[in-house]
Design a protein around this motif. Structure first.
Motif, PDB file in Angstrom:
ATOM      1  N   LEU A  89     -21.226  23.691  -3.201  1.00 41.02           N
ATOM      2  CA  LEU A  89     -21.141  22.406  -2.516  1.00 41.02           C
ATOM      3  C   LEU A  89     -20.353  22.521  -1.226  1.00 41.02           C
ATOM      4  O   LEU A  89     -19.460  23.356  -1.088  1.00 41.02           O
ATOM      5  N   LYS A  90     -20.680  21.630  -0.296  1.00 34.89           N
ATOM      6  CA  LYS A  90     -19.931  21.536   0.959  1.00 34.89           C
ATOM      7  C   LYS A  90     -18.578  20.908   0.647  1.00 34.89           C
ATOM      8  O   LYS A  90     -18.480  19.925  -0.066  1.00 34.89           O
ATOM      9  N   GLN A  91     -17.541  21.515   1.169  1.00 38.27           N
ATOM     10  CA  GLN A  91     -16.189  21.001   0.982  1.00 38.27           C
ATOM     11  C   GLN A  91     -15.939  19.841   1.947  1.00 38.27           C
ATOM     12  O   GLN A  91     -16.514  19.782   3.028  1.00 38.27           O
ATOM     13  N   ASP A  92     -15.077  18.904   1.551  1.00 40.25           N
ATOM     14  CA  ASP A  92     -14.795  17.730   2.377  1.00 40.25           C
ATOM     15  C   ASP A  92     -14.252  18.095   3.755  1.00 40.25           C
ATOM     16  O   ASP A  92     -14.547  17.423   4.738  1.00 40.25           O
ATOM     17  N   ASP A  93     -13.457  19.147   3.833  1.00 37.50           N
ATOM     18  CA  ASP A  93     -12.829  19.525   5.104  1.00 37.50           C
ATOM     19  C   ASP A  93     -13.663  20.526   5.908  1.00 37.50           C
ATOM     20  O   ASP A  93     -13.197  21.086   6.893  1.00 37.50           O
ATOM     21  N   GLU A  94     -14.901  20.699   5.537  1.00 39.29           N
ATOM     22  CA  GLU A  94     -15.759  21.712   6.132  1.00 39.29           C
ATOM     23  C   GLU A  94     -16.878  21.023   6.925  1.00 39.29           C
ATOM     24  O   GLU A  94     -17.503  20.090   6.445  1.00 39.29           O
ATOM     25  N   THR A  95     -17.124  21.504   8.133  1.00 35.42           N
ATOM     26  CA  THR A  95     -18.240  20.967   8.914  1.00 35.42           C
ATOM     27  C   THR A  95     -19.540  21.518   8.338  1.00 35.42           C
ATOM     28  O   THR A  95     -19.543  22.498   7.587  1.00 35.42           O
ATOM     29  N   ARG A  96     -20.636  20.917   8.719  1.00 38.77           N
ATOM     30  CA  ARG A  96     -21.951  21.403   8.255  1.00 38.77           C
ATOM     31  C   ARG A  96     -22.159  22.850   8.718  1.00 38.77           C
ATOM     32  O   ARG A  96     -22.651  23.680   7.962  1.00 38.77           O
ATOM     33  N   LYS A  97     -21.757  23.152   9.956  1.00 39.05           N
ATOM     34  CA  LYS A  97     -21.900  24.513  10.473  1.00 39.05           C
ATOM     35  C   LYS A  97     -21.075  25.501   9.640  1.00 39.05           C
ATOM     36  O   LYS A  97     -21.549  26.578   9.310  1.00 39.05           O
ATOM     37  N   TYR A 143     -20.158  25.150   6.564  1.00 38.67           N
ATOM     38  CA  TYR A 143     -20.791  25.230   5.248  1.00 38.67           C
ATOM     39  C   TYR A 143     -21.972  26.202   5.287  1.00 38.67           C
ATOM     40  O   TYR A 143     -22.078  27.078   4.429  1.00 38.67           O
ATOM     41  N   ILE A 144     -22.832  26.065   6.290  1.00 39.57           N
ATOM     42  CA  ILE A 144     -23.995  26.949   6.421  1.00 39.57           C
ATOM     43  C   ILE A 144     -23.545  28.395   6.608  1.00 39.57           C
ATOM     44  O   ILE A 144     -24.096  29.311   5.989  1.00 39.57           O
ATOM     45  N   GLU A 145     -22.536  28.603   7.435  1.00 44.18           N
ATOM     46  CA  GLU A 145     -22.012  29.960   7.642  1.00 44.18           C
ATOM     47  C   GLU A 145     -21.473  30.533   6.337  1.00 44.18           C
ATOM     48  O   GLU A 145     -21.685  31.708   6.038  1.00 44.18           O
ATOM     49  N   ARG A 146     -20.778  29.696   5.567  1.00 45.08           N
ATOM     50  CA  ARG A 146     -20.238  30.157   4.284  1.00 45.08           C
ATOM     51  C   ARG A 146     -21.370  30.510   3.325  1.00 45.08           C
ATOM     52  O   ARG A 146     -21.295  31.522   2.601  1.00 45.08           O
ATOM     53  N   LEU A 147     -22.437  29.708   3.316  1.00 46.41           N
ATOM     54  CA  LEU A 147     -23.585  30.010   2.457  1.00 46.41           C
ATOM     55  C   LEU A 147     -24.209  31.344   2.828  1.00 46.41           C
ATOM     56  O   LEU A 147     -24.527  32.151   1.948  1.00 46.41           O
ATOM     57  N   PHE A 148     -24.379  31.602   4.130  1.00 51.07           N
ATOM     58  CA  PHE A 148     -24.980  32.865   4.556  1.00 51.07           C
ATOM     59  C   PHE A 148     -24.074  34.051   4.227  1.00 51.07           C
ATOM     60  O   PHE A 148     -24.553  35.110   3.806  1.00 51.07           O
ATOM     61  N   GLU A 149     -22.775  33.892   4.391  1.00 52.69           N
ATOM     62  CA  GLU A 149     -21.846  34.976   4.037  1.00 52.69           C
ATOM     63  C   GLU A 149     -21.907  35.266   2.544  1.00 52.69           C
ATOM     64  O   GLU A 149     -21.956  36.434   2.125  1.00 52.69           O
ATOM     65  N   GLU A 150     -21.905  34.213   1.738  1.00 56.47           N
ATOM     66  CA  GLU A 150     -21.974  34.383   0.285  1.00 56.47           C
ATOM     67  C   GLU A 150     -23.304  35.003  -0.121  1.00 56.47           C
ATOM     68  O   GLU A 150     -23.352  35.887  -0.982  1.00 56.47           O
ATOM     69  N   ALA A 151     -24.396  34.542   0.497  1.00 58.48           N
ATOM     70  CA  ALA A 151     -25.721  35.082   0.179  1.00 58.48           C
ATOM     71  C   ALA A 151     -25.795  36.568   0.519  1.00 58.48           C
ATOM     72  O   ALA A 151     -26.332  37.360  -0.256  1.00 58.48           O
ATOM     73  N   ASP A 195     -30.956  29.238  -0.129  1.00 60.03           N
ATOM     74  CA  ASP A 195     -31.602  28.073  -0.737  1.00 60.03           C
ATOM     75  C   ASP A 195     -31.100  27.842  -2.166  1.00 60.03           C
ATOM     76  O   ASP A 195     -30.898  26.707  -2.583  1.00 60.03           O
ATOM     77  N   LEU A 196     -30.896  28.922  -2.900  1.00 63.12           N
ATOM     78  CA  LEU A 196     -30.348  28.799  -4.253  1.00 63.12           C
ATOM     79  C   LEU A 196     -28.926  28.236  -4.204  1.00 63.12           C
ATOM     80  O   LEU A 196     -28.571  27.342  -4.981  1.00 63.12           O
ATOM     81  N   LEU A 197     -28.122  28.762  -3.312  1.00 58.87           N
ATOM     82  CA  LEU A 197     -26.734  28.336  -3.204  1.00 58.87           C
ATOM     83  C   LEU A 197     -26.634  26.868  -2.795  1.00 58.87           C
ATOM     84  O   LEU A 197     -25.747  26.137  -3.257  1.00 58.87           O
ATOM     85  N   SER A 198     -27.532  26.433  -1.927  1.00 64.58           N
ATOM     86  CA  SER A 198     -27.468  25.064  -1.426  1.00 64.58           C
ATOM     87  C   SER A 198     -28.163  24.073  -2.348  1.00 64.58           C
ATOM     88  O   SER A 198     -28.088  22.868  -2.125  1.00 64.58           O
ATOM     89  N   GLY A 199     -28.865  24.577  -3.365  1.00 67.28           N
ATOM     90  CA  GLY A 199     -29.548  23.699  -4.305  1.00 67.28           C
ATOM     91  C   GLY A 199     -30.945  23.328  -3.870  1.00 67.28           C
ATOM     92  O   GLY A 199     -31.585  22.473  -4.495  1.00 67.28           O
ATOM     93  N   LYS A 200     -31.469  23.958  -2.830  1.00 68.18           N
ATOM     94  CA  LYS A 200     -32.830  23.674  -2.359  1.00 68.18           C
ATOM     95  C   LYS A 200     -33.891  24.320  -3.219  1.00 68.18           C
ATOM     96  O   LYS A 200     -35.030  23.908  -3.193  1.00 68.18           O
ATOM     97  N   ALA A 201     -33.532  25.368  -3.923  1.00 69.57           N
ATOM     98  CA  ALA A 201     -34.514  26.094  -4.743  1.00 69.57           C
ATOM     99  C   ALA A 201     -34.432  25.679  -6.181  1.00 69.57           C
ATOM    100  O   ALA A 201     -33.474  25.176  -6.673  1.00 69.57           O
TER     101      ALA A 201
END
Length: 83
Positions: free
Chosen positions: A22-30, A32-40, A77-83
């Motif tokens: 999930l996106k954290q409250d103190d995190e911008t959308r950008k 969050y996306i960067e964190r998803l790509f790093e984790e992926a 997509d899995l991490l973000s819940g899109k899949a």
């Protein structure tokens, strides 16, 4: 190969739901996306290593080079819940 890598990630997590990030409250959308790509990317590389697919050939190419970007996008997509 891509399906094997992704299935290994899901299996290690226990379920697709356990991968959701999930996106954290103190995190911008950008951020969050960067964190998803790093984790992926990290999950991808860990899975590649675990499956023994990280051996380079004579030209220093990895067997997963052709599917890396597509696989990482599917993992995002899995991490973000899109899949």
């Amino acid at each position: 190969m891509k399906n094997d890598i992704i299935q290994n990630i899901i299996q290690n997590a226990g379920s697709i739901e356990n991968l959701h990030t999930l996106k954290q409250d103190d995190e911008t959308r950008k951020e969050y996306i960067e964190r998803l790509f790093e984790e992926a990317h990290e999950l991808f590389m860990d899975s590649v290593e675990e499956l023994g697919l990280d051996t380079l050939n004579d030209e220093d190419e990895a067997p997963y080079d052709d599917i890396r970007d597509e696989a990482i996008q599917e993992i995002v997509d899995l991490l973000s819940g899109k899949a």
